[in-house]
Design a protein around this motif. Structure first.
Motif, PDB file in Angstrom:
ATOM      1  N   ASN A 378      12.583  26.580  16.121  1.00 20.69           N
ATOM      2  CA  ASN A 378      13.385  27.797  16.803  1.00 20.69           C
ATOM      3  C   ASN A 378      13.080  27.782  18.311  1.00 20.69           C
ATOM      4  O   ASN A 378      11.969  27.823  18.655  1.00 20.69           O
ATOM      5  N   GLY A 379      14.226  27.609  19.137  1.00 16.71           N
ATOM      6  CA  GLY A 379      14.081  27.661  20.510  1.00 16.71           C
ATOM      7  C   GLY A 379      14.957  28.606  21.128  1.00 16.71           C
ATOM      8  O   GLY A 379      16.034  28.827  20.573  1.00 16.71           O
ATOM      9  N   MET A 380      14.501  29.501  21.956  1.00 16.19           N
ATOM     10  CA  MET A 380      15.030  30.511  22.862  1.00 16.19           C
ATOM     11  C   MET A 380      15.299  30.265  24.175  1.00 16.19           C
ATOM     12  O   MET A 380      13.946  30.023  24.704  1.00 16.19           O
ATOM     13  N   PHE A 381      16.312  30.019  24.699  1.00 13.85           N
ATOM     14  CA  PHE A 381      16.352  29.488  26.159  1.00 13.85           C
ATOM     15  C   PHE A 381      17.563  29.954  26.842  1.00 13.85           C
ATOM     16  O   PHE A 381      18.392  30.447  26.365  1.00 13.85           O
ATOM     17  N   GLU A 382      17.704  29.959  28.121  1.00 12.26           N
ATOM     18  CA  GLU A 382      18.763  30.315  29.032  1.00 12.26           C
ATOM     19  C   GLU A 382      19.558  29.149  29.434  1.00 12.26           C
ATOM     20  O   GLU A 382      18.691  28.219  29.739  1.00 12.26           O
ATOM     21  N   LEU A 383      20.678  29.237  29.103  1.00  6.61           N
ATOM     22  CA  LEU A 383      21.594  27.936  29.682  1.00  6.61           C
ATOM     23  C   LEU A 383      22.909  28.372  30.173  1.00  6.61           C
ATOM     24  O   LEU A 383      23.679  29.264  29.402  1.00  6.61           O
ATOM     25  N   GLY A 384      23.308  28.128  31.244  1.00  6.94           N
ATOM     26  CA  GLY A 384      24.532  28.399  31.921  1.00  6.94           C
ATOM     27  C   GLY A 384      24.867  29.907  31.803  1.00  6.94           C
ATOM     28  O   GLY A 384      25.901  30.718  31.611  1.00  6.94           O
ATOM     29  N   GLY A 385      23.742  30.552  32.249  1.00  8.96           N
ATOM     30  CA  GLY A 385      23.742  32.206  32.132  1.00  8.96           C
ATOM     31  C   GLY A 385      23.937  32.893  31.027  1.00  8.96           C
ATOM     32  O   GLY A 385      24.164  34.067  30.945  1.00  8.96           O
ATOM     33  N   MET A 386      23.768  32.112  29.873  1.00 10.05           N
ATOM     34  CA  MET A 386      23.824  32.899  28.336  1.00 10.05           C
ATOM     35  C   MET A 386      22.319  32.562  27.977  1.00 10.05           C
ATOM     36  O   MET A 386      21.641  31.521  28.007  1.00 10.05           O
ATOM     37  N   THR A 451      27.344  37.758  27.163  1.00 10.52           N
ATOM     38  CA  THR A 451      27.123  38.686  28.201  1.00 10.52           C
ATOM     39  C   THR A 451      26.332  39.826  27.558  1.00 10.52           C
ATOM     40  O   THR A 451      26.123  39.719  26.159  1.00 10.52           O
ATOM     41  N   GLU A 452      26.132  40.964  27.994  1.00  9.03           N
ATOM     42  CA  GLU A 452      25.714  42.149  27.340  1.00  9.03           C
ATOM     43  C   GLU A 452      26.511  42.580  26.494  1.00  9.03           C
ATOM     44  O   GLU A 452      25.891  43.293  25.245  1.00  9.03           O
ATOM     45  N   TYR A 499      31.755  41.989  19.924  1.00  6.75           N
ATOM     46  CA  TYR A 499      32.042  42.460  21.203  1.00  6.75           C
ATOM     47  C   TYR A 499      31.854  43.989  21.491  1.00  6.75           C
ATOM     48  O   TYR A 499      32.729  44.889  20.723  1.00  6.75           O
ATOM     49  N   LYS A 500      31.166  44.593  22.448  1.00  6.65           N
ATOM     50  CA  LYS A 500      30.814  45.899  22.491  1.00  6.65           C
ATOM     51  C   LYS A 500      31.784  46.431  23.710  1.00  6.65           C
ATOM     52  O   LYS A 500      31.786  46.297  24.680  1.00  6.65           O
TER      53      LYS A 500
END
Length: 737
Positions: A378-386, A451-452, A499-500
Motif C-alpha cells: 500500500n502506497g499513498m503519494f501525490e502525483l500530478g496534483g492528485m 480534487t476535494e 462528486y460532491k
C-alpha cells in the motif's frame, strides 16, 4: 497458470515505485494498523465512490439480533432467504446474485475468507455466529475487486470483537428467551505498551420451536465459540519504521437437530411448527478451526506492506433422511401438493400410519480445508496534483472438499424408527469424492482524490484458477478414481467516481466486471459466471439526516446455478453447475436515517428499501423460450422501517421495526409456470425492543421478535414448506467494563 516466481519481480517493482513516491509529510496512520474492516468507520461511507454500508456495534445492539437475516434487513440491496428460522446457515445474495447457501457472495470475518471452500465448493454450510459480532459491512461496486473470489454483487464482512486500543476491557452478555433459548458471551482483553490481547467465549443454545411427531426430541441446537487474538508491535514513533504482528485463532462447534424436510402445504396450514416423525434422528454436527497470522510493516507514513497467512479447517456430518423407499423428499412433497396418484401413500408415510421398509438416513460427512497466503503493498503519494492510495495485492489460495457419505437404513414400524442396516461398506459415486481448487488472484486498486470534491476508484483484478474432482469406487480409495478438471482465467476491470456537488449532495456512479468461480466438479466448456455491473445514484447528508438512492444494473453474459441437494439446479441436478444463458438484473436501493429531537427525547428513524427485477433474457445457444423467466429467491420488493424513542435522562429507550419481503420464485420461471407451489408467501414482521441503561456500562433489554405472530412460507428448499420463527421473547443484560 501464471508463473508464481514472476510475482517477486512485480512486487519488487511496485515496492520501488511506492518508496520513491511515498510522501513523508502525509498524516500518520492510526496508532495500530487494522486489517479487519473493508470500509471502516460508518462516516467513511459518505466518502466512498460506490455503495457502502456499515452497521456498527451500536446499531447491532438495538435489537441484539442473533439472526443475520434480521440484521441484513437494514442493508438495502441484500437478500437473505431464511431456512430454519434461526439463521444458522443463511442464504445471502447481493444485487440479484443467487442466495443458495450464499455461494455467490464473498463472505469475510475480520477481512479473511470464511467459506469452507470458497472456490471449489462455495456453498457456505458454515457461517460465523452472528451474536458475537460487533460490526457488519456491505461493500458493492468497483471497490469489491479488491476482494473475491465472488465479485459480482458485493462483499459481506463480519467484524468480531477487537483488541482494546489501550488498558483493560471486558464484557458479559447473558440472555434467555422463548423455546428454552439461552446465550452467554464473555470477553476480556487488554493492551499494554507493545502487547495486546483478547479472549472471548460464547455458548448459544435453544430447544427449537418445532415439534416432532411421536417424539420428545427437541429441534434446537447448541453452539460454542472461542476466539483468541494476540498482537505485538513496536513503538509508534514518528519517522521510525513500525512493525505489527496479529495472530487470531477461532474455534466453533455446533450440534443442531435440523432436517432437510419441511412440510406439505396442507400440513403447514394446519401447524407450521410440525415436523415429521421420520426425521427424529436428523442432526447436524460440525466444528471449525481457523488460524490467521498477519504481519504489517509501515516503512513511512505513506507506505506499508502486509503479509497474511490463513488456514480454515471445517468438518461436518449432517445425518438426515435422504430417501424413503427410494423416493426423494422433494418428489414426495411434490406428489402430495399436486395430489398425484401416490399422494395418499406418501402422506401415510409422513403421518406414520403406514410402515416403511427402507428409510435411507445418510451421513452427509464432509471435510473442508481452505488456506492461503496474501501480500498487499500500500502506497499513498501525490502525483500530478492528485492524492493516490494504491494497493497491489496477490493471494495464493487452495481449498478442498473431501466427501465420504455412508448411508444407514431404518424402517418405520408402528410410527417408530427401527435400525436395519449400515451400507458403509459400499460408498461410491457422488458420495465418495474429493474436489480441489488452486487459485492465484492479483489486484491493483487506486483510490484517487482528484480534487476535494471528486474521488475516483480504478480497480483491476485477475483470477487464475484450476479445479479438479476425483470420484472413488472403493472405500479405501485404492482403485484409480474417475477424474475431471477445469481451469479458467478472468481479467476484471472496474471504475467508480463520486462528486460532491455541495456540502450536502454527492453523486456517484461506476461500472465493474464481476465473476463467480467455476465449481470443483465443472468440466469444459463450463466457464465462470460473468457480468458487467453498473450503478448510479446520489447521497444527501445534513446534520442528523442521511439519505441515499442508488440504481443498479447487471448484464450477465453467463448465468450459472450451483447444484446441491438443498438447492437443486433447474434440471434437477444436485451436483456440479448449470448455465442458464444471458440475464439482466435491474434494481434500486434506498436508505434514509434521521433523528428528530423533542426536548429530552430523541426519535431515530431508519428506512431501507430494495426493488429488484432479475430475469433470464436469452437461454443457452440463443434459446428464447426462457426469456423473461424470473430468478429464484430474489424478492421484487423488500422494505424495513425502524423508529425509536430514546430518553437520555432516564436511560429508557424503545424501538419498533416493521419489515416486508415480497414472495419470490423458488425455481426459475415460476412467473411463467403459474404454480402456487413454486412461489413463497409475502412475509411481514414487526419486531420490538426496550432498553434500560442501569448504568453507563450496563444495559437491561427485552426483545420481541415477530410481535404479531405472523407465519409465512419463507422457503421451500429443501423438501417442502418452511416457516419463519413464531413470536418469541428475549430478556438480557449486557455489561461492559
Amino acid at each position: 497458470m501464471l508463473v508464481r516466481n514472476q510475482l517477486s519481480l512485480a512486487i519488487s517493482l511496485f515496492t520501488t515505485v511506492g518508496l520513491v513516491h511515498a510522501a513523508p509529510d502525509l498524516q500518520s496512520a492510526n496508532l495500530y494498523l487494522e486489517e479487519t474492516t473493508v470500509i471502516g468507520q460508518e462516516n467513511r461511507t459518505k466518502d466512498t465512490s460506490s455503495s457502502a454500508i456499515v452497521l456498527d456495534e451500536a446499531a447491532l445492539e438495538i435489537f441484539h439480533s442473533r439472526d443475520i437475516n434480521k440484521i441484513l434487513l437494514d442493508a438495502p440491496g441484500v437478500y437473505a432467504a431464511a431456512e430454519e428460522g434461526w439463521g444458522l446457515r443463511p442464504n445471502i445474495g447481493i444485487r440479484g446474485t443467487g442466495t443458495s447457501r450464499s455461494s455467490k457472495v464473498t463472505i469475510l470475518e475480520d477481512g479473511v475468507l470464511v467459506a469452507p471452500a470458497p472456490y471449489s465448493n462455495p456453498e457456505a454450510y458454515y457461517f460465523p455466529t452472528t451474536s458475537r459480532m460487533v460490526g457488519v459491512e456491505v461493500l458493492k461496486g468497483s471497490p469489491i475487486l479488491e476482494y473475491g473470489p465472488a465479485t459480482i454483487g458485493g462483499v459481506l464482512n463480519l467484524v468480531s470483537a477487537q483488541i482494546p486500543e489501550a488498558g483493560f476491557e471486558a464484557r458479559a452478555n447473558v440472555e434467555a428467551g422463548s423455546f428454552d433459548t439461552y446465550r452467554a458471551l464473555a470477553n476480556v482483553g487488554g493492551h499494554g505498551a507493545n502487547v495486546g490481547w483478547m479472549l472471548e467465549a460464547q455458548n448459544y443454545q435453544s430447544g427449537g420451536f418445532q415439534d416432532i411427531d411421536r417424539s420428545d426430541q427437541d429441534t434446537g441446537f447448541d453452539k460454542n465459540d472461542v476466539t483468541a487474538k494476540f498482537r505485538v508491535h513496536s513503538d509508534n514513533i514518528p519517522g521510525k519504521v513500525y512493525h505489527q504482528l496479529d495472530v487470531k485463532y477461532q474455534y466453533a462447534e455446533e450440534t443442531s437437530n435440523m432436517s432437510y424436510f419441511g412440510l406439505t402445504d396442507s400440513d403447514f396450514d394446519e401447524d407450521p411448527n410440525r415436523r415429521y416423525g421420520l426425521t427424529e434422528l436428523d442432526e447436524m454436527d460440525n466444528s471449525r478451526d481457523s488460524y490467521s497470522v498477519n504481519y504489517q510493516i509501515r516503512l513511512t507514513p505513506g507506505f506499508n506492506v502486509s503479509a497474511l497467512a490463513y488456514r480454515n479447517e471445517f468438518q461436518r456430518d449432517w445425518f438426515k433422511v435422504d430417501k424413503i423407499n427410494g423416493v426423494s423428499g422433494s418428489s414426495i412433497m411434490g406428489a402430495i401438493n399436486s395430489n398425484s396418484a401416490d399422494a395418499a401413500l406418501y402422506r401415510s408415510w409422513l403421518d406414520g400410519t403406514a410402515d416403511i421398509a427402507d428409510i435411507d438416513i445418510k451421513h452427509n460427512n464432509r471435510a473442508y480445508l481452505s488456506e492461503g497466503v496474501q501480500l498487499v503493498v500500500n502506497g499513498m503519494f501525490e502525483l500530478g496534483g492528485m492524492h493516490h492510495d494504491v494497493r497491489f495485492g496477490v493471494r495464493d489460495h487452495s481449498d478442498e472438499m473431501d466427501r465420504f457419505q455412508p448411508v444407514e437404513s431404518y424402517a418405520q414400524i408402528n410410527g417408530e424408527l427401527v435400525f436395519v442396516d449400515s451400507t458403509a461398506g459400499s460408498v461410491t459415486g457422488s458420495n465418495n469424492r474429493i474436489e480441489t481448487a488452486d487459485a492465484l488472484a492479483m489486484w491493483l486498486i487506486d483510490d484517487i482524490q482528484v480534487t476535494e470534491a471528486l474521488n475516483v476508484n480504478v480497480s483491476i483484478r485477475n483470477e487464475d484458477m484450476e479445479v479438479s474432482r476425483r470420484t472413488f469406487s472403493d472405500n479405501d480409495r485404492v482403485n484409480d478414481p474417475a477424474r475431471t478438471s477445469n481451469d479458467a482465467n478472468e481479467w476484471l476491470f472496474g471504475t467508480s467516481a463520486s462528486y460532491k456537488l455541495s456540502d450536502a449532495w454527492t453523486v456517484l456512479g461506476g461500472v465493474q466486471q464481476g465473476m463467480t468461480p467455476i465449481s470443483g466438479g465443472s468440466t469444459k466448456p463450463d466457464a465462470p459466471e460473468t457480468s458487467t455491473n453498473y450503478e448510479f445514484g446520489a447521497r444527501w447528508a445534513a446534520a442528523d439526516t442521511e439519505v441515499s438512492m442508488i440504481g443498479f444494473y447487471s448484464d450477465y453474459a453467463n448465468t450459472v446455478q450451483y447444484c446441491s441437494n438443498a438447492y437443486p439446479c433447474d434440471n434437477g441436478d444436485t451436483q456440479g453447475s448449470l448455465s442458464l444463458g444471458e440475464s439482466e438484473v435491474v434494481g434500486v436501493e434506498f436508505r434514509a436515517d434521521t433523528t428528530a429531537q423533542f426536548n429530552r427525547l430523541a426519535m431515530p428513524i431508519g428506512v431501507a428499501y430494495t426493488y429488484t427485477q432479475a430475469e433470464v433474457t436469452e437461454g443457452v445457444n440463443g434459446s428464447t423460450d426462457v426469456s423473461g423467466d424470473e430468478w429464484a429467491y430474489i424478492p421484487a420488493n423488500q422494505l424495513s422501517a425502524t423508529v425509536g424513542l430514546v430518553d437520555g435522562a432516564t436511560g429508557i429507550s424503545g424501538y419498533l421495526r416493521a419489515s416486508y419481503v415480497e414472495g419470490a420464485c423458488v425455481e426459475t420461471g415460476c412467473n411463467r409456470i403459474g404454480d402456487e407451489f413454486s412461489r413463497l408467501d409475502d412475509q411481514f414482521s414487526l419486531d420490538a425492543s426496550a432498553h434500560y441503561a442501569m448504568t453507563d456500562r450496563a444495559d437491561l433489554y427485552m426483545n420481541i421478535d415477530n410481535l404479531l405472530d405472523e407465519r409465512a412460507i419463507v422457503s421451500r428448499s429443501p423438501y417442502g414448506a418452511r416457516a419463519n420463527m413464531p413470536r418469541s421473547f428475549t430478556v438480557g443484560v449486557d455489561y461492559k467494563f
